[in-house]
Design a protein around this motif. Structure first.
Motif, PDB file in Angstrom:
ATOM      1  N   ASN A   1      58.383  46.919  44.721  1.00 16.22           N
ATOM      2  CA  ASN A   1      57.358  46.362  45.275  1.00 16.22           C
ATOM      3  C   ASN A   1      56.548  45.286  45.284  1.00 16.22           C
ATOM      4  N   LEU A   2      55.576  45.038  44.646  1.00 14.02           N
ATOM      5  CA  LEU A   2      55.288  44.055  43.852  1.00 14.02           C
ATOM      6  C   LEU A   2      56.239  42.887  43.883  1.00 14.02           C
ATOM      7  N   MET A   3      57.505  42.701  43.322  1.00 14.56           N
ATOM      8  CA  MET A   3      58.259  41.322  43.578  1.00 14.56           C
ATOM      9  C   MET A   3      58.910  40.688  44.405  1.00 14.56           C
ATOM     10  N   ASN A   4      58.620  42.585  46.054  1.00 13.38           N
ATOM     11  CA  ASN A   4      59.129  41.879  47.253  1.00 13.38           C
ATOM     12  C   ASN A   4      57.542  41.803  48.222  1.00 13.38           C
ATOM     13  N   ALA A   5      56.478  41.541  47.020  1.00  8.77           N
ATOM     14  CA  ALA A   5      55.246  41.029  48.637  1.00  8.77           C
ATOM     15  C   ALA A   5      55.141  39.860  47.982  1.00  8.77           C
ATOM     16  N   TYR A   6      54.723  39.450  46.691  1.00 10.35           N
ATOM     17  CA  TYR A   6      54.226  38.302  46.354  1.00 10.35           C
ATOM     18  C   TYR A   6      54.579  36.667  47.042  1.00 10.35           C
ATOM     19  N   PRO A   7      55.198  36.496  47.825  1.00 10.05           N
ATOM     20  CA  PRO A   7      56.103  35.902  48.176  1.00 10.05           C
ATOM     21  C   PRO A   7      54.981  35.491  49.531  1.00 10.05           C
ATOM     22  N   TYR A   8      54.879  36.604  49.772  1.00  5.53           N
ATOM     23  CA  TYR A   8      54.067  36.588  50.975  1.00  5.53           C
ATOM     24  C   TYR A   8      52.235  36.103  51.092  1.00  5.53           C
ATOM     25  N   PHE A   9      51.523  36.322  49.985  1.00  3.25           N
ATOM     26  CA  PHE A   9      50.553  35.654  49.738  1.00  3.25           C
ATOM     27  C   PHE A   9      49.907  33.827  49.363  1.00  3.25           C
ATOM     28  N   PRO A  10      48.584  33.505  49.703  1.00  5.01           N
ATOM     29  CA  PRO A  10      48.660  32.607  49.040  1.00  5.01           C
ATOM     30  C   PRO A  10      48.684  32.041  47.711  1.00  5.01           C
ATOM     31  N   ASP A  11      48.462  30.173  48.053  1.00  2.00           N
ATOM     32  CA  ASP A  11      48.174  30.664  46.004  1.00  2.00           C
ATOM     33  C   ASP A  11      47.345  30.555  45.135  1.00  2.00           C
ATOM     34  N   ARG A  12      47.281  31.142  44.033  1.00  2.00           N
ATOM     35  CA  ARG A  12      46.602  31.426  43.327  1.00  2.00           C
ATOM     36  C   ARG A  12      45.840  33.141  43.709  1.00  2.00           C
ATOM     37  N   THR A  13      46.425  33.932  44.257  1.00  2.00           N
ATOM     38  CA  THR A  13      46.700  35.011  44.392  1.00  2.00           C
ATOM     39  C   THR A  13      45.832  35.411  43.248  1.00  2.00           C
ATOM     40  N   ILE A  14      45.323  36.767  43.065  1.00  2.00           N
ATOM     41  CA  ILE A  14      45.141  38.021  41.785  1.00  2.00           C
ATOM     42  C   ILE A  14      46.092  38.994  42.087  1.00  2.00           C
ATOM     43  N   HIS A  15      47.250  39.345  41.543  1.00  2.00           N
ATOM     44  CA  HIS A  15      47.652  40.831  41.916  1.00  2.00           C
ATOM     45  C   HIS A  15      47.036  41.734  40.729  1.00  2.00           C
ATOM     46  N   VAL A  16      46.827  42.465  40.712  1.00  2.00           N
ATOM     47  CA  VAL A  16      46.210  43.266  40.280  1.00  2.00           C
ATOM     48  C   VAL A  16      47.116  44.821  40.807  1.00  2.00           C
ATOM     49  N   ALA A  17      47.479  45.244  39.388  1.00  2.00           N
ATOM     50  CA  ALA A  17      48.515  46.323  39.498  1.00  2.00           C
ATOM     51  C   ALA A  17      48.410  47.633  38.573  1.00  2.00           C
ATOM     52  N   VAL A  18      48.542  48.376  38.620  1.00  2.00           N
ATOM     53  CA  VAL A  18      48.325  49.780  37.862  1.00  2.00           C
ATOM     54  C   VAL A  18      49.270  50.864  38.250  1.00  2.00           C
ATOM     55  N   VAL A  19      50.255  50.894  37.701  1.00  2.00           N
ATOM     56  CA  VAL A  19      51.294  51.974  37.408  1.00  2.00           C
ATOM     57  C   VAL A  19      51.519  52.332  35.989  1.00  2.00           C
ATOM     58  N   ASP A  20      51.127  52.618  35.796  1.00  2.00           N
ATOM     59  CA  ASP A  20      50.711  52.914  34.084  1.00  2.00           C
ATOM     60  C   ASP A  20      50.388  54.616  33.409  1.00  2.00           C
ATOM     61  N   PRO A  21      51.641  54.514  32.854  1.00  2.00           N
ATOM     62  CA  PRO A  21      52.255  55.990  32.368  1.00  2.00           C
ATOM     63  C   PRO A  21      51.476  56.034  30.875  1.00  2.00           C
ATOM     64  N   GLY A  22      51.837  54.821  30.192  1.00  2.00           N
ATOM     65  CA  GLY A  22      51.165  54.645  29.076  1.00  2.00           C
ATOM     66  C   GLY A  22      49.732  54.855  28.994  1.00  2.00           C
ATOM     67  N   VAL A  23      48.465  54.742  29.936  1.00  2.00           N
ATOM     68  CA  VAL A  23      47.489  54.164  29.455  1.00  2.00           C
ATOM     69  C   VAL A  23      46.619  54.846  28.302  1.00  2.00           C
ATOM     70  N   GLY A  24      45.938  54.461  27.596  1.00  2.00           N
ATOM     71  CA  GLY A  24      45.539  55.097  26.687  1.00  2.00           C
ATOM     72  C   GLY A  24      45.831  54.699  24.786  1.00  2.00           C
ATOM     73  N   SER A  25      47.513  54.163  25.523  1.00  2.00           N
ATOM     74  CA  SER A  25      48.392  54.081  24.461  1.00  2.00           C
ATOM     75  C   SER A  25      47.984  53.074  23.633  1.00  2.00           C
ATOM     76  N   GLN A  26      49.519  52.678  22.936  1.00  2.00           N
ATOM     77  CA  GLN A  26      49.268  50.999  22.363  1.00  2.00           C
ATOM     78  C   GLN A  26      50.569  49.646  23.354  1.00  2.00           C
ATOM     79  N   ARG A  27      49.938  50.678  24.906  1.00  2.00           N
ATOM     80  CA  ARG A  27      50.788  49.242  24.994  1.00  2.00           C
ATOM     81  C   ARG A  27      49.528  48.655  25.358  1.00  2.00           C
ATOM     82  N   ARG A  28      49.907  47.497  25.854  1.00  2.00           N
ATOM     83  CA  ARG A  28      48.884  46.512  26.387  1.00  2.00           C
ATOM     84  C   ARG A  28      48.272  46.053  27.764  1.00  2.00           C
ATOM     85  N   ALA A  29      47.290  45.839  27.447  1.00  2.00           N
ATOM     86  CA  ALA A  29      47.238  45.085  28.596  1.00  2.00           C
ATOM     87  C   ALA A  29      47.079  43.836  28.698  1.00  2.00           C
TER      88      ALA A  29
END
Length: 267
Positions: free
Chosen positions: A54-82
């Motif tokens: 979904n993110l891959m297919n949505a991002y081309p339709y936004f102006p330059d310098r748009t900030i995409h915040v995406a949170v699907v995060d089953p590893g939240v709180g673990s050692q995975r990087r933010a």
């Protein structure tokens, strides 16, 4: 006249709870003038592959310098990087779990950081279960408000980013073997076979030894009948006119799809 950047939000939080609203509140506390656009909050729970698509297919339709915040995060709180990334024409903020890997197949990383500077978090002691509120939303707001990416944390090598494994295409002189990469709200089965590989050719789809004729619109087949076509997203798609291809074929993500392609080119 410069334009205030847009922040998009994508998550698997749904809309029955306050999680999405709280993230927007955090952003508004930092800069209430920002424009926030919801891409979707109905990603299937913990489904990183669906978020990637979904993110891959949505991002081309936004102006330059748009900030995409995406949170699907089953590893939240673990050692995975933010992380936060700058690509050719956008910024990406979220967990390093592969959900950005679709965009990264189409864009070049300009700069990448791990979000290690708590000055730009909501709190220096973030929740172990809600980094969307405490890290990703505030970082997105600070980015949109002009904070340079390199102030947000430690520089990381793009080659170390997690890549979500997606089955590769197999091509022969007479066909392509791919797989189901996403199933949408209507039960349409979207493959990883791009339109460019079949456009202008005679082709058909086979799944589980069942041949599916191609068309250009859903209504090219009678109600209840299967059809293969190029979807608006630019991938080969299997659908049912007025119904659900997933229910009809009982296919899940990753299942094999074969496309037969004739050698002659049609106009």
């Amino acid at each position: 006249m410069s334009q205030t950047p847009i922040i998009t939000l994508l998550s698997d939080f749904g809309i029955n709870d306050v999680y999405v609203g709280v993230m927007k509140g955090v952003i508004a506390q930092i800069n209430p003038a920002l424009t926030i656009i919801d891409l979707t909050h109905e990603i299937p729970r913990q489904n990183i592959a669906a978020a990637r698509f979904n993110l891959m297919n949505a991002y081309p339709y936004f102006p330059d310098r748009t900030i995409h915040v995406a949170v699907v995060d089953p590893g939240v709180g673990s050692q995975r990087r933010a992380i936060a990334l700058q690509v050719d024409n956008a910024f990406l903020v979220g967990p390093d779990n592969g959900l950005f890997s679709g965009i990264l197949t189409k864009s070049t990383i300009v700069f990448a950081v791990e979000l290690t500077n708590p000055d730009f978090w909501r709190t220096p002691t973030p929740s172990k279960t809600f980094h969307g509120r405490d890290i990703f939303a505030p970082v997105g707001a600070h980015l949109a408000s002009g904070v340079p990416l390199d102030e947000l944390g430690s520089v990381i090598e793009p080659s170390t980013l997690v890549q979500l494994p997606i089955p590769e295409l197999t091509k022969t002189a007479t066909g392509i073997t791919g797989s189901i990469q996403y199933i949408d709200h209507f039960g349409n089965l979207i493959t990883n076979i791009p339109a460019a590989d079949v456009r202008g050719k005679t082709w058909s789809v086979t799944v589980n030894q069942r041949q599916i004729p191609r068309g250009q619109t859903y209504s090219d087949r009678p109600l209840g009948e299967l059809i293969a076509l190029i979807g608006s997203h630019g991938w080969v798609e299997i659908a049912v006119n007025g119904g659900s291809a997933q229910s009809e074929l009982q296919l899940d993500l990753g299942k094999r799809v074969d496309v037969s392609v004739a050698t002659e080119i049609k106009g």
